[in-house]
Design an enzyme around this catalytic site. Structure first.
Site, PDB file in Angstrom:
ATOM      1  N   SER A  42     -21.111  13.977 -17.275  1.00  0.00           N
ATOM      2  CA  SER A  42     -21.405  14.491 -16.219  1.00  0.00           C
ATOM      3  C   SER A  42     -20.279  15.201 -15.049  1.00  0.00           C
ATOM      4  O   SER A  42     -19.089  14.854 -15.893  1.00  0.00           O
ATOM      5  CB  SER A  42     -21.752  13.962 -14.896  1.00  0.00           C
ATOM      6  OG  SER A  42     -21.664  14.200 -13.628  1.00  0.00           O
ATOM      7  N   TYR A 101     -23.736   6.272  -9.328  1.00  0.00           N
ATOM      8  CA  TYR A 101     -24.215   7.596 -10.174  1.00  0.00           C
ATOM      9  C   TYR A 101     -22.498   7.966 -10.973  1.00  0.00           C
ATOM     10  O   TYR A 101     -22.178   8.064 -12.004  1.00  0.00           O
ATOM     11  CB  TYR A 101     -24.474   8.805  -9.669  1.00  0.00           C
ATOM     12  CG  TYR A 101     -25.645   9.610 -11.153  1.00  0.00           C
ATOM     13  CD1 TYR A 101     -25.675   9.799 -12.047  1.00  0.00           C
ATOM     14  CD2 TYR A 101     -24.093  11.074 -10.732  1.00  0.00           C
ATOM     15  CE1 TYR A 101     -26.475  10.349 -12.796  1.00  0.00           C
ATOM     16  CE2 TYR A 101     -24.018  11.881 -12.030  1.00  0.00           C
ATOM     17  CZ  TYR A 101     -25.305  11.714 -12.998  1.00  0.00           C
ATOM     18  OH  TYR A 101     -25.679  12.591 -14.050  1.00  0.00           O
TER      19      TYR A 101
HETATM   20  P1  NAP Z   1     -34.434  14.097 -17.049  1.00  0.00           P
HETATM   21  O1  NAP Z   1     -35.101  15.305 -17.614  1.00  0.00           O
HETATM   22  O2  NAP Z   1     -34.428  13.140 -15.527  1.00  0.00           O
HETATM   23  O3  NAP Z   1     -34.552  13.469 -18.735  1.00  0.00           O
HETATM   24  C1  NAP Z   1     -34.295  11.963 -18.521  1.00  0.00           C
HETATM   25  C2  NAP Z   1     -34.059  11.004 -19.236  1.00  0.00           C
HETATM   26  O4  NAP Z   1     -34.296   9.999 -19.627  1.00  0.00           O
HETATM   27  C3  NAP Z   1     -36.113  10.576 -19.798  1.00  0.00           C
HETATM   28  O5  NAP Z   1     -36.298  11.582 -21.588  1.00  0.00           O
HETATM   29  C4  NAP Z   1     -36.133   9.698 -19.087  1.00  0.00           C
HETATM   30  O6  NAP Z   1     -37.364   9.192 -20.163  1.00  0.00           O
HETATM   31  C5  NAP Z   1     -35.130   9.017 -19.335  1.00  0.00           C
HETATM   32  N1  NAP Z   1     -34.449   7.709 -18.833  1.00  0.00           N
HETATM   33  C6  NAP Z   1     -34.718   7.005 -17.943  1.00  0.00           C
HETATM   34  N2  NAP Z   1     -34.922   6.075 -17.643  1.00  0.00           N
HETATM   35  C7  NAP Z   1     -34.298   5.609 -19.026  1.00  0.00           C
HETATM   36  C8  NAP Z   1     -34.563   4.165 -19.816  1.00  0.00           C
HETATM   37  N3  NAP Z   1     -34.384   3.080 -18.674  1.00  0.00           N
HETATM   38  N4  NAP Z   1     -34.677   3.943 -20.605  1.00  0.00           N
HETATM   39  C9  NAP Z   1     -34.479   4.809 -21.542  1.00  0.00           C
HETATM   40  N5  NAP Z   1     -35.212   6.039 -20.835  1.00  0.00           N
HETATM   41  C10 NAP Z   1     -34.459   6.768 -19.952  1.00  0.00           C
HETATM   42  O7  NAP Z   1     -32.573  14.467 -16.473  1.00  0.00           O
HETATM   43  P2  NAP Z   1     -31.257  15.386 -17.155  1.00  0.00           P
HETATM   44  O8  NAP Z   1     -31.331  16.277 -16.415  1.00  0.00           O
HETATM   45  O9  NAP Z   1     -32.176  15.358 -18.693  1.00  0.00           O
HETATM   46  O10 NAP Z   1     -30.457  14.939 -17.310  1.00  0.00           O
HETATM   47  C11 NAP Z   1     -29.697  13.580 -18.475  1.00  0.00           C
HETATM   48  C12 NAP Z   1     -28.822  12.930 -18.845  1.00  0.00           C
HETATM   49  O11 NAP Z   1     -27.370  14.111 -18.670  1.00  0.00           O
HETATM   50  C13 NAP Z   1     -28.040  11.857 -17.777  1.00  0.00           C
HETATM   51  O12 NAP Z   1     -27.666  10.705 -18.977  1.00  0.00           O
HETATM   52  C14 NAP Z   1     -27.834  12.584 -16.641  1.00  0.00           C
HETATM   53  O13 NAP Z   1     -27.064  12.004 -16.173  1.00  0.00           O
HETATM   54  C15 NAP Z   1     -26.962  13.749 -17.474  1.00  0.00           C
HETATM   55  N6  NAP Z   1     -26.453  14.688 -16.474  1.00  0.00           N
HETATM   56  C16 NAP Z   1     -27.326  15.917 -15.845  1.00  0.00           C
HETATM   57  C17 NAP Z   1     -26.958  16.922 -14.751  1.00  0.00           C
HETATM   58  C18 NAP Z   1     -27.851  17.828 -14.486  1.00  0.00           C
HETATM   59  O14 NAP Z   1     -27.095  18.651 -13.801  1.00  0.00           O
HETATM   60  N7  NAP Z   1     -29.227  17.830 -14.626  1.00  0.00           N
HETATM   61  C19 NAP Z   1     -26.072  16.760 -14.696  1.00  0.00           C
HETATM   62  C20 NAP Z   1     -24.868  16.007 -15.656  1.00  0.00           C
HETATM   63  C21 NAP Z   1     -24.901  15.242 -16.386  1.00  0.00           C
HETATM   64  P3  NAP Z   1     -38.831   9.894 -19.427  1.00  0.00           P
HETATM   65  O15 NAP Z   1     -39.463  10.761 -20.219  1.00  0.00           O
HETATM   66  O16 NAP Z   1     -39.564   8.093 -20.397  1.00  0.00           O
HETATM   67  O17 NAP Z   1     -38.659   8.964 -18.367  1.00  0.00           O
END
Ligand code: NAP
Length: 262
Positions: free
Chosen positions: A146, A159
């Site tokens: 991130s 986080y």
């Molecule tokens: P998201 O849309 O909320 O998706 C989260 C994913 O993680 C979903 O597939 C969810 O599965 C899965 N998940 C959550 N808890 C879990 C668990 N205990 N075991 C297995 N799977 C789990 O999030 P996103 O924004 O795509 O983020 C994905 C990654 O990118 C994260 O690591 C986040 O920290 C990182 N990130 C995101 C951003 C941003 O701006 N969005 C920025 C920097 C980094 P379910 O569908 O089954 O709930």
């Protein structure tokens, strides 16, 4: 893909958190380029829906339910994926969660929920799939960090701790496993519009702040992450390990300060 340097065709890839957001886009991007993709995530309905949506678009992707907070589920997911593919060439740790609170209001449950998912879960998955990659003397691991790895944002301390830890893990594993032919790198997204951040970025004040401060002036999309993930999984990055690549529209390039300029 015509350029073999960037080819991921025929790679067997396991993506945690592949049901939604960034993981889902990477799963689709890899499958469209000929990789054999398995996703896992915590909610069985979510896995099922995503696999079905891909199937209706003509993409065969395998799905496993796995809560990365639970070591036994990591073991069985890894085992299923290995049995299914025979060999896993790339692991992409995307599963992640967040809770926004002031540091003094963070409960032990908040801390454990975030750290156990984002860091411990990713470590145990790296370790489990890593042992398999060591046997095969090759593999590529991509961890999703991130902007918080670069500089912690106010109000998301557990986080940020998890993502700082992930960078340490990426570098440490790169150090230990290069001799086994395994490369470990990280992709650090900037501000990406997903389920995780939708509420935050629906606030006009936040939108205005991003337009003013992100050099490229927009939020990222999950699709913006695909190219870098392909690069890190392909031979194009063959001499790279232990690195974090920021894919953030320039947000980590510097500070945008209100100096008056002509
Ligand atoms: P998201 O849309 O909320 O998706 C989260 C994913 O993680 C979903 O597939 C969810 O599965 C899965 N998940 C959550 N808890 C879990 C668990 N205990 N075991 C297995 N799977 C789990 O999030 P996103 O924004 O795509 O983020 C994905 C990654 O990118 C994260 O690591 C986040 O920290 C990182 N990130 C995101 C951003 C941003 O701006 N969005 C920025 C920097 C980094 P379910 O569908 O089954 O709930």
């Amino acid at each position: 893909m015509s350029d073999q340097l960037f080819s991921i065709a025929q790679q067997n890839v396991l993506i945690t958190g592949g049901s939604r957001g960034i993981g889902r886009a990477i799963a689709q991007g890899f499958a469209e380029r000929g990789a054999n993709v398995a996703i896992c995530s915590v909610n069985p309905e979510s896995v099922k829906a995503t696999v079905e949506q891909f199937a209706s678009a003509g993409l065969t992707i395998h799905g496993f339910t796995c809560d990365v907070q639970k070591p036994t589920e990591i073991q069985s997911c890894a085992q299923h994926a290995i049995e299914h593919f025979g060999q896993i060439h790339s692991l992409i740790n995307v599963a992640g969660v967040n809770r926004r609170k002031r540091a003094e209001q963070v409960s032990e449950d908040d801390y454990d929920f975030i750290l156990d998912t984002n860091l411990k879960g990713a470590f145990l998955m790296c370790q489990t799939i890593g042992r398999h990659m060591i046997e095969h003397k090759s593999g590529t691991i991509i961890n999703v960090e991130s902007l918080n790895t670069w500089m912690p944002l106010k109000g998301v301390l557990p986080y940020a701790i998890s993502k700082f830890g992930m960078q340490g893990m990426t570098r440490g594993l790169a150090m230990e496993w290069a001799r086994h032919g395994i490369r470990v790198n990280s992709l650090a997204p900037g501000f990406i519009l997903t389920d995780l951040t939708e509420k935050l970025w629906s606030d006009p004040v936040m939108q205005e702040w991003n337009s003013a401060n992100c050099p490229m002036g927009r939020l990222g999309t999950p699709d913006d992450m695909v190219g870098t993930a392909v690069f890190l999984a392909s031979k194009a990055s063959a001499f790279m390990t232990g690195q974090t690549l920021y894919v953030d529209g320039g947000c980590s390039s510097g500070w945008n300060w209100p100096i008056p300029l002509q």
